[in-house]
Design an enzyme around this catalytic site. Structure first.
Site, short mmCIF file in Angstrom:
data_model
loop_
_atom_site.label_atom_id
_atom_site.label_comp_id
_atom_site.label_asym_id
_atom_site.label_seq_id
_atom_site.Cartn_x
_atom_site.Cartn_y
_atom_site.Cartn_z
N CYS A 1 -11.76 0.21 3.20
CA CYS A 1 -13.19 -0.09 3.08
C CYS A 1 -13.75 0.20 1.68
CB CYS A 1 -13.93 0.69 4.17
SG CYS A 1 -15.56 0.03 4.53
N ARG B 1 -23.84 -7.46 9.23
CA ARG B 1 -22.62 -6.67 9.06
C ARG B 1 -21.49 -7.25 9.90
NH1 ARG B 1 -23.35 -1.71 6.60
NH2 ARG B 1 -21.46 -0.72 7.35
N HIS C 1 -10.80 0.20 10.04
CA HIS C 1 -10.88 1.61 10.42
C HIS C 1 -10.28 1.71 11.82
CE1 HIS C 1 -13.77 2.59 7.21
NE2 HIS C 1 -14.41 1.49 7.52
#
Ligand SMILES: [Zn+2]
Lengths: 437, 245
Positions: free
Chosen positions: B93, B129, B193
């Site tokens: 990320c 997002r 993640h």
């Protein structure tokens, strides 16, 4: 006229829902659809207390409500934790007359952090109580920074009282962005459980004003503790109230010479209580009344609920690293052999991102007295891996169905504990009741 | 054998359980009697990056990422030297974004990246997002492996010529994108993640091998019992297949 019709409809729907044994936030949701400004059109009492923060806000809110009821018998509150706009609207409108006046002298409302701006825009809040800010459901709320920022923006024109946990830098920083508020800090003095270092998931290691690394005289848990900036004035505030002489085994502490007892024996619970006592002082309610309220307060809703499954079984809600750490520390104070069920779900209300389990200290459970951990729920395997990679030495059993997990737990013989995320709580309760002796 | 790991900005870039990756790498080495050392490196700390087999950087919050930017820039030459000497780099990320040309955050602030690669990242509030469970088919030096994780990023990373893999479910580098991550044989960047490695033991072992290769010619990893890991992955794959869209 439109406002009156909306109120009529709300009461009508609510009465209907009650008939079917349901409550909730549907009436408020419909009211806001009919008239988005409905809450601006009514007359409020002068005493409105808003409770927000990440952990312990339902408990704190309900303690504040129990307290305020001692002075204002007709106080109202969203005791069941309907803390979004629709739930709050339901509560208020249901107690509003057709003369558009709230029929209560005091409103106590728990508000979800991200809903604070909406509430402040519509409701003339007189006091805001903020406990703490932690990482919680990051996928829903965005980064914690974003949450604190949004609450902060909403405070720019706020003119009431601001009661803040003075030991949480992320809460204290709000005073900087609330220039017209009257600020009161509460805290908890150093005690046997305080530590010199913290290895728990931490937020806000840096000074909000100057970005220097904050220094701590001591930590209580997570990033909560007596901090200050070595470079500027941040963290050099004085305390309105502080709990001293904390004795966690006796569940007691002292504020201004009065000894209080808490319903929970953990430091976070003492912070909640000191927040409530601050409200008592601000609203001129005697400490003896506050003491009585705290001592008589009954915890509900996934906070240490006991069930009898042939032996005692303790159920606790977990929803983020800090809350989970505190629950695990509590469980591990029991030094006897124990078996634990952990139910991990990833529905929207749980947070669809379960990576928080890697920020939580599940190593706390790694102990020769922890015999079996049964992993359950939609993400049972993720939980099992979390324990495997923590080198858990006991037996790991994966049983995704809650009912199976409880049957298994019942067949074992050690002290029994259950940890469950939010949407697992009710199914778990049902399963435990079904398996009661 | 000994695996030397450097965990950079462990105290800042530690969002969404990325620390779990370190735990997985460590246990999977120790279970094979490979020694492991894990050093951390914060802002301003003196560390010789070339001493390590693996450098790891996780994701962080916008505000905190700004704080370490200058420190990373100061180390640009060290990073280049380490990569040249075959240190493997794993970036999640925020760490991934920093290695590109630039990053424009959700407030419109532009941060120059290290510029090691040609990709760049822009936040685009119009598309929202990229959040949710994700499955990709990764290409690990020619071997196609299913990888599952959880993504949560506002940044849209573009101009990637060598992605880590093809998106099966989820977004990837850009909103509703076709590809995920970056991998050039030495540096692996991804938005995944979850954390990434617990449910993806093949990826974990691949990284261990690649990293050890810096000092050891022939690295053979003893197989481990990955029943739980693969069940966990399979459960998520099945769920994603059942979800609409
Ligand atoms: Zn400062």
């Amino acid at each position: 006229m439109r406002a009156r019709i909306t109120i009529l409809i709300v009461k009508f729907i609510r009465a209907g829902l009650r008939l079917f044994g349901r409550g909730g936030s549907l009436p408020g949701q419909i009211a806001l659809k009919l008239d988005a400004n409905i809450l601006k059109k009514i007359k409020y009492p002068s005493k409105i207390i808003l409770v927000t923060g990440t952990n312990g806000k339902t408990t704190t809110n309900n303690m504040v409500y129990a307290l305020m009821r001692k002075k204002y018998e007709n106080a109202i509150c969203n005791v069941r934790g309907d803390n979004l706009m629709a739930g709050i609207t339901t509560l208020i409108l249901n107690h509003t007359s057709f003369g558009l006046k709230v029929q209560s002298d005091c409103i106590v409302i728990e508000v979800d952090e991200l809903n604070v701006p909406h509430v402040l825009k519509n409701v003339p809040v007189s006091t805001i109580l903020i406990n703490n800010f932690f990482r919680d459901q990051l996928d829903r709320a965005g980064e914690m920074e974003n949450v604190v920022g949004k609450v902060g923006n909403a405070l720019a024109t706020y003119q009431g009282q601001l009661v803040l946990n003075g030991d949480d830098p992320n809460v204290v920083r709000l005073a900087d962005v609330a220039p017209q508020a009257e600020v009161f800090y509460f805290g908890v003095a150093k005690n046997k459980l305080s530590k010199q270092v913290s290895d728990e998931a931490s937020e806000g290691k840096f000074c909000f004003r100057c970005n220097a690394v904050l220094e701590y005289d001591y930590y209580q848990y997570s990033h909560i503790g007596r901090f200050h900036c070595p470079n500027c004035d941040f963290g050099h505030h004085s305390f309105y109230l502080e709990a001293t002489d904390v004795d966690i085994d006796k569940q007691s502490f002292t504020v201004d010479g009065v000894v209080f007892h808490t319903p929970q024996d953990a430091l976070y619970a003492i912070y909640n209580c000191v927040g409530v006592i601050s409200i008592a002082k601000l609203y001129d309610i005697s400490f003896l009344v506050a003491k009585e309220v705290l001592e008589g307060f009954e915890l509900k809703d996934g906070r240490m609920e006991h069930f009898d499954i042939g032996r005692d079984c303790l159920l606790n809600l977990v929803k983020n690293p800090t809350g989970a750490n505190e629950v695990m520390k509590y469980i591990m104070r029991d030094q006897e052999a124990k078996d634990i069920v952990i139910v991990l779900n990833d529905n929207v209300q749980d947070g669809t991102d379960i990576s928080w389990i890697w920020d939580a200290h599940f190593d706390l459970l790694v102990d020769s007295q922890t015999k079996v951990i049964i992993c359950s729920g939609l993400r049972a395997y993720d939980m099992a891996l979390r324990l495997k990679y923590e080198n858990f030495t006991g037996e790991i059993i994966v049983l995704p169905k809650v009912e199976d997990a409880i049957m298994k737990l019942k067949s074992l013989h050690d002290h029994a504990y259950v940890l469950a995320t939010y949407t697992a709580l009710q199914p778990m309760r049902t399963a435990l009741r079904r398996n009661q002796k | 054998m000994k695996m030397k790991i450097l965990w950079m900005y462990h105290d800042i870039m530690d969002l969404y359980g990325d620390r779990g990756n370190i735990q997985v790498l460590k246990k999977r080495c120790l279970d094979r009697d490979i020694e492991v050392s894990i050093d951390t490196c914060g802002i301003g700390e003196q560390k010789n990056l070339n001493d390590y087999h693996l450098i790891f950087i996780g994701g962080g919050a916008d505000r905190e990422q700004h704080l370490l930017y200058q420190d990373l820039v100061n180390r640009k030459q060290d990073i280049l030297d380490a990569i040249k000497a075959h240190t493997f780099v794993l970036l999640i990320c925020g760490g991934y974004q920093f290695f590109g040309k630039y990053y424009i955050d959700s407030n419109g602030n532009r941060i120059e990246g290290l510029g090691l690669f040609e990709y760049y990242t822009e936040s685009n509030s119009d598309v929202g997002r990229c959040i949710g469970n994700i499955e990709i088919e990764a290409d690990l030096d020619g071997e196609k492996v299913s990888i599952v994780g959880f993504e949560n990023h506002g940044g849209q990373t573009k101009n990637i010529k060598t992605p880590l893999g093809k998106v099966i479910k989820g977004h990837g580098n850009v909103y509703r994108g076709e590809f995920e991550g970056f991998y050039n044989g030495q540096v692996l960047g991804t938005y995944m993640h979850g954390p990434l490695l617990p449910k993806n033991p093949e990826m974990a072992d691949f990284i261990i091998k690649k990293a050890l290769h810096k000092d050891y010619e022939e690295v053979m990893l003893k197989p481990l019992d990955d029943t739980l890991e693969l069940e966990a992955k399979e459960t998520m794959r099945k769920r994603m297949q059942q979800e609409k869209g």
